[in-house]
Design an enzyme around this catalytic site. Structure first.
Site: not given
Length: 337
Positions: A115, A264, A294
């Site tokens: 991430c 993020h 995501n």
């Protein structure tokens, strides 16, 4: 002296979509409105069975070349961020170099970061360019987390989607465009976001009879599947990210000087909480994950590209980028477009 500058960003999503309606049919206790209310996601893109990270990365890079911004022969470094490589070895970047027809003088390597990986990649590209080692870096982020996700585990299946992004970073005569890099690591939290089986510690070949287990929330997984300790990841994010964010600023550089904040793109609840805690204005806070979920290391470049296409991100704008997650790791930087 030359300075590193982002010249182009493209991304690629798989064709298959996993919608909230699809998930609600499998998990009746989670209706469509509840899934979207918690995650802010409508669709996640999922690769086909025979589709890998290099396939997505290839198509993202081809969009860069199709735009005419650079010739393949001029790329002298390919950096690939992935936690779902095609093989244990060789590096997927080497495979991608060949498939793209890049010169054999081109450096190519993988790194496994997740991430926060996009910002780590920008930092490496900056270092390579500004020390004169290379001139044109293709930074590729590509993940197929769906291959690690048990279909019975709604805790992660509602969140993650597959994607790749390609960013061209070049040496330029202009002033600093990539700056204020900040990094952090806390490996004591590694077990909170992990695929336990498949590496050298617990090889997949020695763990073929993996037992499916159901946790207290009804999620089903084996030790070869992705596990996420949601509360622990949330606590980490709400502790480390504000500290990381605040470290970007001082008396010479304030939040008022930033045009866009790109975090993020984890999920709606996480972003809402961070925005509120950091007192950031909604109009400057970028959200671009509703259509893809995501996508791990690709969330920030996808958000940047979407913002450019929608006319929100313009030449000369200052962007603060913040990545955080698996590792546990975190990173931030500023980007002048």
């Amino acid at each position: 002296m030359k300075f590193a500058k982002i010249v182009a960003i493209e991304y690629e999503l798989p064709s298959h979509s996993l919608s909230n309606e699809d998930l609600a049919r499998q998990f009746p206790e989670w209706d469509v409105a509840k899934i979207f209310g918690k995650t802010g996601i409508n669709d996640r893109r999922i690769v086909a069975e025979n589709e890998c990270a290099s396939d997505l990365g290839l198509r993202a890079c081809e969009k860069i070349f199709d735009s005419g911004v650079i010739e393949r022969s001029d790329v002298d470094c390919l950096i690939l961020c992935t936690q779902s490589p095609d093989y244990v070895l060789p590096a997927t970047a080497c495979i991608l170099q060949h498939r793209l027809g890049l010169p054999t003088q081109c450096a190519a390597f993988d790194y496994n970061q997740g991430c926060s990986g996009y910002i780590y990649g920008l930092g490496m590209a900056k270092g390579l360019i500004e020390t004169g080692q290379v001139k044109n870096v293709l930074l590729v982020t590509a993940e197929t987390y769906s291959k690690y996700i048990n279909e019975g585990d709604k805790s992660v299946r509602t969140l993650f989607g597959d994607a790749a992004a390609a960013t061209l970073i070049q040496a330029a005569d202009e002033t600093v465009a990539l700056d204020r890099f900040r990094y952090g690591t806390d490996g004591s939290g590694a077990q909170n976001l992990i695929v336990p089986v498949g590496g050298s510690r617990f090889p997949a070949a020695q763990n073929l009879d993996l037992e499916s287990r159901k946790d207290e929330s009804g999620n089903i997984r084996t030790d070869a599947d992705l596990y996420m300790n949601g509360p622990a990841i949330l606590e980490f994010s709400l502790t480390r990210v504000p500290e990381l964010f605040e470290s970007l600023f001082d008396e010479n550089f304030t939040t008022e000087m930033v045009d866009h904040f790109v975090f993020h793109q984890a999920n709606k609840f996480m972003l809402d909480t961070l925005k509120r805690r950091l007192k950031l204005p909604e109009e400057k806070f970028v959200r671009e994950f509703e259509h893809c979920g995501n996508t791990v290391s690709s969330t920030i470049p996808i958000a940047l590209k979407e913002s450019m296409e929608k006319g929100k991100l313009k030449e000369g704008d200052m962007v603060a980028c913040v990545g955080f997650g698996v590792g546990l790791s975190w990173a931030a930087c500023t980007v002048r477009f």
